[in-house]
Scaffold this motif. Sequence first.
Motif, short mmCIF file in Angstrom:
data_model
loop_
_atom_site.label_atom_id
_atom_site.label_comp_id
_atom_site.label_asym_id
_atom_site.label_seq_id
_atom_site.Cartn_x
_atom_site.Cartn_y
_atom_site.Cartn_z
N ALA A 398 0.83 -1.21 0.00
CA ALA A 398 0.00 0.00 0.00
C ALA A 398 0.86 1.26 0.00
CB ALA A 398 -0.93 0.00 1.21
N ASP A 399 1.97 1.25 0.77
CA ASP A 399 2.86 2.41 0.80
C ASP A 399 3.51 2.63 -0.56
OD1 ASP A 399 2.27 2.74 3.46
OD2 ASP A 399 4.08 1.73 4.18
N LEU A 400 4.00 1.55 -1.16
CA LEU A 400 4.65 1.68 -2.47
C LEU A 400 3.65 2.14 -3.52
CD1 LEU A 400 7.00 1.32 -4.40
CD2 LEU A 400 6.46 -1.13 -4.52
N ALA A 401 2.44 1.55 -3.52
CA ALA A 401 1.43 1.95 -4.49
C ALA A 401 1.07 3.42 -4.35
CB ALA A 401 0.18 1.08 -4.33
N ARG A 402 0.96 3.90 -3.12
CA ARG A 402 0.62 5.30 -2.88
C ARG A 402 1.69 6.22 -3.48
NH1 ARG A 402 0.13 4.72 2.02
NH2 ARG A 402 -2.11 4.29 2.06
N LYS A 403 2.94 5.87 -3.28
CA LYS A 403 4.02 6.71 -3.82
C LYS A 403 4.07 6.64 -5.35
CE LYS A 403 6.89 6.44 0.35
NZ LYS A 403 7.04 7.89 0.60
N LEU A 404 3.86 5.45 -5.91
CA LEU A 404 3.87 5.32 -7.36
C LEU A 404 2.72 6.09 -8.00
CD1 LEU A 404 4.78 1.54 -7.64
CD2 LEU A 404 6.19 3.45 -8.43
N LEU A 405 1.54 6.02 -7.39
CA LEU A 405 0.41 6.77 -7.92
C LEU A 405 0.66 8.28 -7.84
CD1 LEU A 405 -2.52 4.65 -6.41
CD2 LEU A 405 -1.94 4.86 -8.83
#
Length: 411
Positions: A398-405
Amino acid sequence: MIGTVVAGRYRVEAELGRGGMGVVYRAVQLPIERPVALKVLRRELVDAPKARARFEREARALSALPHPSAVAIYDFGEHEGMAYLAMELLHGETLSEALREGAFGAARAIDVATQLADVLAAAHGVGLVHRDLKPENIVLEGETVRVLDFGLAFLAAREGPAGRMTREGVVVGTPAYLSPEQARGEDVGPATDVYALGCVLHELLTGKAPFVGTEMEVLTKQMFAPAPPLEREGGLDVPAALDVLRRAMLDKVPDRRPGAAEIRDRLALLDPDPDRGRVRASADGYLGARAARMVEAAPASEPSADVPEIGVVGEISPELMLGLTANGIAAFVLSDAEPIDGSTRALYAPGADEAALRALSAHGLPIVTDHAKGDIAGLTARLAAGAADVVLRPVAAADLARKLLRVTRDG
């Protein structure tokens, strides 16, 4: 295995079946007491790279498919060196079992084929080819059709562990439902699934596959024999347009077969029940449903039809890839020989040092990397070298996805 608690949260209760790749158990997810089907890679295959890769590919295929007729995946991981896949537990009978009672009437056959065409259209829409559609892999839950066993599937647009594994020249699938190109060991695509669906439709209407005989006789007929006529004891009352469509699906030339979406729409026009509409799964519904099915992280953002493609430069765990999918990220691993195309919105470079980040910056895409918690100097150096953001280890999906988005939106 009975009584074992896998990964601290799946209590195994009974064996449901076994095949060449794995054993499927009925289990209960703790502490919420949800019944699940737990598929476990056979112990003798744990150290076999191809078997492990195929097992992982099934998890990725299920995670990537946005359709209610596909089996929901809840979790994927490893327990004491044993790979497992937790899935939705289905209740019903296989189409193969149902056909033992005889062929279906035209109306029911049309309904089943329409649902199958719909799920294939969704699969092909995300580049997924099943390659082994057959009655044994189709479950009837009342009026609803479900498709099983994506272990032979590949993502048509990707190579490597999550993509195509079978070499050209190797026959993969079940002879009675193989397309001519599969029987010849050639490369396959969506038209291969369409041919298999034509074989299934023929069996729905007649009670038997189009071509029967020894394995070699069936393979030869698949390659060279024309589509047989519809025949069954007692006669058949089938709309002429349905037979025309069946023959088109069984065309020996892949490019001449209609697409799955066209088949679905043509079948819907033949359905005697005009109110029985099938709702296509949208990207919004897919992202929301996938996130809800995952065990751990909730989506990092609201579902969106705009699913960003993220190139991964380096090693990434299957669990993290699945977590990104659940959070609305279409991630794929870039090989050294694969150019970065215009559809790639950002890069994730796990473990990249400053030199690697500077080299990747030449592509002009935002880059997210990871770094150890507490090393402020190293984090600052990576930002200075071109990283748009840094996620701290251990990396949460979830943390990685948030940063990528965020970087795809801001970049």
